[in-house]
Structure formats: structure tokens, C-alpha cells
Design an enzyme around this catalytic site. Structure first.
Site, PDB file in Angstrom:
ATOM      1  N   CYS A  79       0.839  -1.198   0.000  1.00 57.06           N
ATOM      2  CA  CYS A  79       0.000   0.000   0.000  1.00 57.06           C
ATOM      3  C   CYS A  79       0.882   1.258   0.000  1.00 57.06           C
ATOM      4  O   CYS A  79       1.517   1.562  -1.002  1.00 57.06           O
ATOM      5  CB  CYS A  79      -0.973  -0.026   1.166  1.00 57.06           C
ATOM      6  SG  CYS A  79      -2.345   1.165   0.991  1.00 57.06           S
ATOM      7  N   HIS A 247      -3.746  -4.962   0.248  1.00 53.73           N
ATOM      8  CA  HIS A 247      -3.219  -5.457   1.528  1.00 53.73           C
ATOM      9  C   HIS A 247      -3.258  -6.982   1.546  1.00 53.73           C
ATOM     10  O   HIS A 247      -4.316  -7.570   1.809  1.00 53.73           O
ATOM     11  CB  HIS A 247      -4.044  -4.904   2.691  1.00 53.73           C
ATOM     12  CG  HIS A 247      -3.797  -3.468   2.979  1.00 53.73           C
ATOM     13  ND1 HIS A 247      -2.816  -3.046   3.839  1.00 53.73           N
ATOM     14  CD2 HIS A 247      -4.383  -2.358   2.470  1.00 53.73           C
ATOM     15  CE1 HIS A 247      -2.823  -1.721   3.891  1.00 53.73           C
ATOM     16  NE2 HIS A 247      -3.760  -1.282   3.058  1.00 53.73           N
ATOM     17  N   GLU A 249      -2.179  -8.954   3.780  1.00 49.21           N
ATOM     18  CA  GLU A 249      -2.471  -9.430   5.134  1.00 49.21           C
ATOM     19  C   GLU A 249      -3.957  -9.376   5.455  1.00 49.21           C
ATOM     20  O   GLU A 249      -4.403  -9.930   6.470  1.00 49.21           O
ATOM     21  CB  GLU A 249      -1.661  -8.625   6.163  1.00 49.21           C
ATOM     22  CG  GLU A 249      -2.158  -7.247   6.487  1.00 49.21           C
ATOM     23  CD  GLU A 249      -1.812  -6.180   5.450  1.00 49.21           C
ATOM     24  OE1 GLU A 249      -2.089  -4.997   5.719  1.00 49.21           O
ATOM     25  OE2 GLU A 249      -1.277  -6.523   4.360  1.00 49.21           O
TER      26      GLU A 249
END
Length: 269
Positions: A79, A247, A249
């Protein structure tokens, strides 16, 4: 060991946990000397480009990361971390005076347009699930040459994240622009990402995005996504430095696969 860089901009523990779950050895650090000794570097983050760049310069992180990446160690920017790979960014900077980034990739990170070319309004920030597509003009992807089935024709509807997932997502309204591109090739088209970061990831897979600024597109672009405009959603510098706008994660199994691929790249050195 993989250094997760702490420049006071969040998402650190979730990224560290994701890397460890993928089989990596990761640690969070703000210490430039520790970053300089790491076997691989992950630069996560949310926030403004100018503020993050200023903090990194103050802590000596900018020079340490730049030197290590140029030396060829594996790197992943997430990001804001992807944005910081570029020369400049306007977010948080006085008008006409963009802040300096790592300068690994050319160009300036700018605000995402709030309307498409036809004047249709889109919500910005761009928040939610969206697909990544092969960049039609990238040397890092197995696609036809530009002008020969490029652009949105570089989508595959087969494999993970393909046909059924696309249909389901469309029903949930994940695409504000209303529909998947009509030019997407049929299953079995054989198109795939050549980049090792996306090993096992099919074009058309969904990832989670939350951002208001976009990186410039160029030969460094390996994946693109469409919101108000078609924008760069993944980049590559050299053999093993990457950046992603989404993202991983927060992106379920597909995101975990991207992190596992990076851990494997880091293990190979």
C-alpha cells in the site's frame, strides 16, 4: 530474517503475523542498522506519503532500504510502502512540491480520480475487494504484445478467483462500474502472471484495497486494477523487489499465498 519496517504508520503486527504464518522469520524494527542487516525487507503502512517519507529520512531508514534494495535483497512494499518506491508523492505535500520517496521507480504518486472518463462518479477512497489483472504492457507478465489483446483482454476467468467467483462478486456489487469487462478471454486462455510474487495466483483474483492515491503505470507495472481508472496495483523493481497496492495481510487465502511467495523468494535470497 525479514525486517518489517516500523515508520510509525500501522499494520505492522498483522503483516508480521502473516509472514510468520507463511513460514518466514520476521521481526519489526525501526532501527536502520537492523534493516541494513536483514535478509529481506517488508515496508507496510497506511497514511500520508510526505509524513511517512519524512519519518523514514529522520530515522535513517530511507537510505538503508534504498541501498539494500539496489543491492538485490528481496523487498515488498505494501500500500503506502508501494507508493514510497517511487520518486515522488503528492499526498500530504504542499501543492507543487511533492515529497521524495525511495526513487527506485520513476514517476509521482497522485490522487485517484473521482470520476471515470465518461464522468461517472466513484467513491474515493477505494475501499473493498477488487481484482488484479495482468498489465498489458509489462515485460513481467505472460501476455500478448500491446495492441494485440492487451488492456482488459488480459483478464482470465479460469482458475482461482475465476468464473464463479466473478459472478458471485458481481452480484454482491463489488464492482462499482457495474460489470466485468466484456473482453475478458474465455477459460483456458492460458494467460498467467510471470512474476514469482503471483505464483499460483490467477488473473482476476480478488484482493482487499483501501487507498485514495495511485502509482504511475509503466514498464515496472505487473498488475492493474480498475476503479474510476485503470491503475497500477503491483510493481516490480529488478529481480526480487515488489510493491502491491492491496493489503495481502487482509486478503484471505489469496493474500496469504502472496506472502508465502515472498517468503519463498526471500529464502532463495
Amino acid at each position: 530474517m525479514i525486517a518489517v519496517v516500523d515508520y510509525q504508520k500501522g499494520n505492522l503486527k498483522s503483516v508480521e503475523r502473516g509472514l510468520i504464518a507463511a513460514g518466514g522469520e520476521a521481526f519489526i524494527t525501526a532501527d536502520a542498522s537492523e534493516i541494513a542487516k536483514a535478509d529481506a525487507i517488508v515496508l507496510p503502512g497506511v497514511g500520508a506519503f510526505a509524513d511517512a517519507a519524512a519519518t523514514m529520512c529522520e530515522l535513517g531508514q530511507m537510505e538503508a532500504i534504498r541501498d539494500r534494495v539496489r543491492a538485490g535483497i528481496p523487498f515488498l512494499g505494501i500500500c503506502l510502502g508501494e507508493h514510497l518506491m517511487f520518486e515522488h508523492g503528492v499526498e500530504g505535500s504542499p501543492e507543487g512540491n511533492p515529497a521524495c520517496g525511495l526513487g527506485l521507480l520513476p514517476g509521482t504518486v497522485v490522487a485517484m480520480p473521482r470520476c471515470d472518463a465518461q464522468g461517472k462518479a466513484f467513491k474515493v477512497p477505494h475501499v473493498g475487494w477488487n481484482t488484479i489483472e495482468i498489465s498489458a504492457c509489462s515485460g513481467g507478465a505472460a501476455v500478448p504484445p500491446c495492441g494485440e489483446g492487451g488492456g482488459n483482454a488480459a483478464l482470465s476467468s479460469g482458475g482461482a478467483g475465476g468464473g464463479a467467483a466473478r459472478s458471485s462478486a458481481a452480484k454482491r456489487g463489488l464492482f462499482e462500474h457495474g460489470a466485468f469487462p466484456d473482453s475478458a478471454p474465455q477459460p483456458g486462455s492460458g494467460l498467467a502472471f510471470a512474476c514469482p510474487l503471483f505464483d499460483g495466483i490467477a488473473p482476476g483474483e480478488y484482493f482487499y484495497f483501501t487507498h485514495s492515491y495511485i502509482a504511475p503505470t509503466g514498464s515496472h507495472t505487473i498488475a492493474e486494477t480498475t476503479h474510476s481508472v485503470r491503475f497500477t496495483s503491483a510493481v516490480q523493481f529488478g529481480e526480487c523487489a515488489f510493491g502491491v497496492q492491496f493489503h495481502p495481510e487482509k486478503s484471505s487465502d489469496a493474500g496469504a499465498r502472496v506472502l508465502a511467495n515472498f517468503v519463498a523468494i526471500a529464502a532463495r535470497g
